[in-house]
Design a protein around this motif. Structure first.
Motif, mmCIF file in Angstrom:
data_model
loop_
_atom_site.group_PDB
_atom_site.id
_atom_site.type_symbol
_atom_site.label_atom_id
_atom_site.label_comp_id
_atom_site.label_asym_id
_atom_site.label_seq_id
_atom_site.Cartn_x
_atom_site.Cartn_y
_atom_site.Cartn_z
ATOM 1 N N THR A 107 37.817 43.419 -84.865
ATOM 2 C CA THR A 107 37.509 42.903 -83.527
ATOM 3 C C THR A 107 38.780 42.455 -82.821
ATOM 4 O OG1 THR A 107 35.318 42.204 -84.262
ATOM 5 C CG2 THR A 107 36.170 41.182 -82.254
ATOM 6 N N MET A 108 39.651 41.750 -83.536
ATOM 7 C CA MET A 108 40.908 41.295 -82.943
ATOM 8 C C MET A 108 41.787 42.491 -82.560
ATOM 9 S SD MET A 108 41.505 37.881 -85.297
ATOM 10 C CE MET A 108 43.244 37.927 -85.185
ATOM 11 N N GLN A 109 41.804 43.521 -83.384
ATOM 12 C CA GLN A 109 42.585 44.718 -83.066
ATOM 13 C C GLN A 109 42.004 45.436 -81.855
ATOM 14 O OE1 GLN A 109 42.405 46.763 -86.819
ATOM 15 N NE2 GLN A 109 44.356 45.907 -87.522
ATOM 16 N N ARG A 110 40.704 45.474 -81.765
ATOM 17 C CA ARG A 110 40.032 46.181 -80.654
ATOM 18 C C ARG A 110 40.331 45.526 -79.311
ATOM 19 N NH1 ARG A 110 38.374 49.530 -77.331
ATOM 20 N NH2 ARG A 110 36.206 49.718 -76.781
ATOM 21 N N PHE A 111 40.337 44.190 -79.284
ATOM 22 C CA PHE A 111 40.548 43.479 -78.034
ATOM 23 C C PHE A 111 42.004 43.123 -77.787
ATOM 24 C CE2 PHE A 111 36.025 42.879 -78.803
ATOM 25 C CZ PHE A 111 35.524 43.225 -77.562
#
Length: 117
Positions: A107-111
């Motif tokens: 999730t952190m990588q996606r955003f």
């Protein structure tokens, strides 16, 4: 481009060394608990480590007296310590945590990286 990869590689190496240094200081073994395990997860920044801790900390252990989990952040390293009466319950807790950690990291990588306020 090669210089950037080298700098990122050095940063990852430094974070992994920090992770090893901090993992031992998190887990305090109580005499009645027989199994312990530690995990240190380096993040690119201290803020990302704090975000991960905040996302993972609310999840209580399903076997509260039998398994304990402690999360601490030191610099950009998230350190996790488990203490358990039973090695099977310890394994289940670690596997569950790794699945949750994987979701948080994806999730952190996606955003993208967090924006300073």
């Amino acid at each position: 481009m090669g210089g950037r990869d080298t700098r990122e590689g050095r940063g990852l190496l430094q974070r992994s060394q920090e992770a090893r240094e901090h993992s031992g200081s998190v887990c305090r073994t109580a005499p009645y608990l027989v199994s312990t395990s530690t995990l240190s997860v380096p993040f690119p920044t201290p803020l990302e480590a704090e975000i991960a801790r905040g996302s993972l900390a609310p999840d209580a252990e399903p076997h509260r007296g039998a398994v304990g989990k402690e999360l601490k952040v030191s610099g950009s390293v998230l350190a996790v310590c488990w203490r358990a009466e039973d090695s099977r319950l310890l394994r289940v807790s670690i596997v569950s945590f790794l699945e949750q950690l994987s979701l948080v990291v994806r999730t952190m990588q996606r955003f993208g990286p967090p924006v300073s306020r």
